[in-house]
Design an enzyme around this catalytic site. Structure first.
Site, short mmCIF file in Angstrom:
data_model
loop_
_atom_site.label_atom_id
_atom_site.label_comp_id
_atom_site.label_asym_id
_atom_site.label_seq_id
_atom_site.Cartn_x
_atom_site.Cartn_y
_atom_site.Cartn_z
N GLU A 193 5.17 -6.97 -12.00
CA GLU A 193 5.50 -6.75 -10.53
C GLU A 193 6.89 -7.10 -10.28
OE1 GLU A 193 4.06 -3.94 -9.84
OE2 GLU A 193 1.82 -4.79 -9.48
N ASN B 15 6.88 1.61 -9.09
CA ASN B 15 7.96 0.18 -9.05
C ASN B 15 9.04 -0.34 -10.24
OD1 ASN B 15 5.74 -0.53 -9.69
ND2 ASN B 15 5.18 -2.13 -8.07
N ASP C 198 -2.83 -5.77 -19.67
CA ASP C 198 -3.35 -7.01 -18.53
C ASP C 198 -4.95 -6.31 -18.86
OD1 ASP C 198 -2.91 -4.12 -18.53
OD2 ASP C 198 -1.41 -3.94 -17.04
N HIS D 267 6.76 -1.62 -12.77
CA HIS D 267 6.23 -1.95 -13.36
C HIS D 267 6.02 -1.61 -15.38
CE1 HIS D 267 2.26 -1.67 -11.50
NE2 HIS D 267 2.80 -0.34 -12.79
P1 PGA Z 1 0.13 5.76 -14.61
O1 PGA Z 1 -0.17 4.22 -14.83
O2 PGA Z 1 -0.78 5.61 -16.69
O3 PGA Z 1 -1.46 6.13 -14.55
O4 PGA Z 1 0.63 6.47 -14.19
C1 PGA Z 1 0.94 3.37 -15.28
C2 PGA Z 1 1.86 1.57 -15.02
O5 PGA Z 1 0.51 1.63 -13.47
O6 PGA Z 1 1.91 1.28 -15.94
#
Ligand code: PGA
Length: 243
Positions: free
Chosen positions: A144, A137, A70, A139
């Site tokens: 999302e 959450n 992404d 994702h």
């Molecule tokens: P993080 O983010 O590795 O900074 O916890 C993970 C994500 O949001 O996919």
């Protein structure tokens, strides 16, 4: 769940070493692998370990094609919050990856960019190993929570909780981009192998729900229960509800 292999490692350093070893093993099997890569704080240790292995002459990326999950939109590649910048700073600037691909946050037309990115992945022969972090959450990439699993690469409005979580990387929350381009759930599920990483107690609930909760687009990561080859690496804190 015979399709899911779970490693619970003592700490983040051990998780990162395990993850890098799995990537190394994949490249030993197939030097011209297509790797799906992730950003966020979780894979940073893995990338550090890959750079260490590369400098020690123990891993070679010269035939590897990489596709990132992404990118924020809009964002310039020079912006130090872009994922293009993140990848240069954490991996691509230090190893010999043959070809790198990240959704273009500067594209004139995000719809065209999404369609072209998806086509490029297909033309590469598909992703051999996809690395994933997981949002609080649920994702994966920037898919999302929603009502329907999004399929292919698409333009997305970021969830309020994602904007809040990512604000730690910006001067303040208002600077976090509101949109992104992300591979879809179908794009991710088409990867031949998936490597899901999670570290810290803050991820313990979502890791339990991802692996053992209801399969629902309200928790996009839950779809991984339907993939045929998933390896999960957690540290003891993130794994405390699954072992
Ligand atoms: P993080 O983010 O590795 O900074 O916890 C993970 C994500 O949001 O996919």
């Amino acid at each position: 769940m015979s399709n899911v292999k779970i490693f619970v490692e003592k700490d983040y350093a051990a998780l990162s070493r395990r993850s890098a070893q799995i990537i190394k093993a994949r490249l030993e099997e197939k030097a011209a692998s297509v790797l799906g890569l992730a950003t966020g704080s979780t894979p940073i240790g893995t990338y550090e370990e890959l750079v260490r292995l590369f400098n020690a002459g123990e891993i070679d990326f010269s035939q590897v094609t990489a596709f990132n999950l992404d990118e924020y939109f809009p964002v310039t590649k020079e912006n130090n919050q872009s994922y293009a910048y993140f990848m240069r700073k954490n991996l691509f600037g230090f190893v010999n990856v043959k070809e790198t691909n990240i959704p273009n946050g500067e594209a004139k037309n995000h719809e065209t960019e999404c369609a072209e990115y998806e086509k490029k992945i297909a033309a590469s022969g598909g992703i051999d190993l996809q690395i994933l972090g997981i949002g609080n959450n649920g994702h994966i990439g920037f898919n999302e929570p929603t009502d329907v699993f999004p399929s292919v690469t698409h333009y997305v409005e970021l969830d309020a909780s994602t904007i809040k979580a990512n604000a730690r990387f910006f001067a303040n929350e208002s600077e976090v981009p509101r949109h992104a381009i992300t591979m879809g759930i179908k794009t991710i599920m088409q990867a031949k192998k998936i490597l899901l990483l999670a570290s810290g107690a803050g991820k313990a609930n979502i890791i339990r729900d991802a692996l053992f909760g209801a399969i629902t687009p309200a928790n996009p990561s839950s779809v991984l229960q339907l993939h045929h080859d998933v390896t999960v690496i957690v540290d003891e804190d993130a794994g405390k509800f699954i072992c």
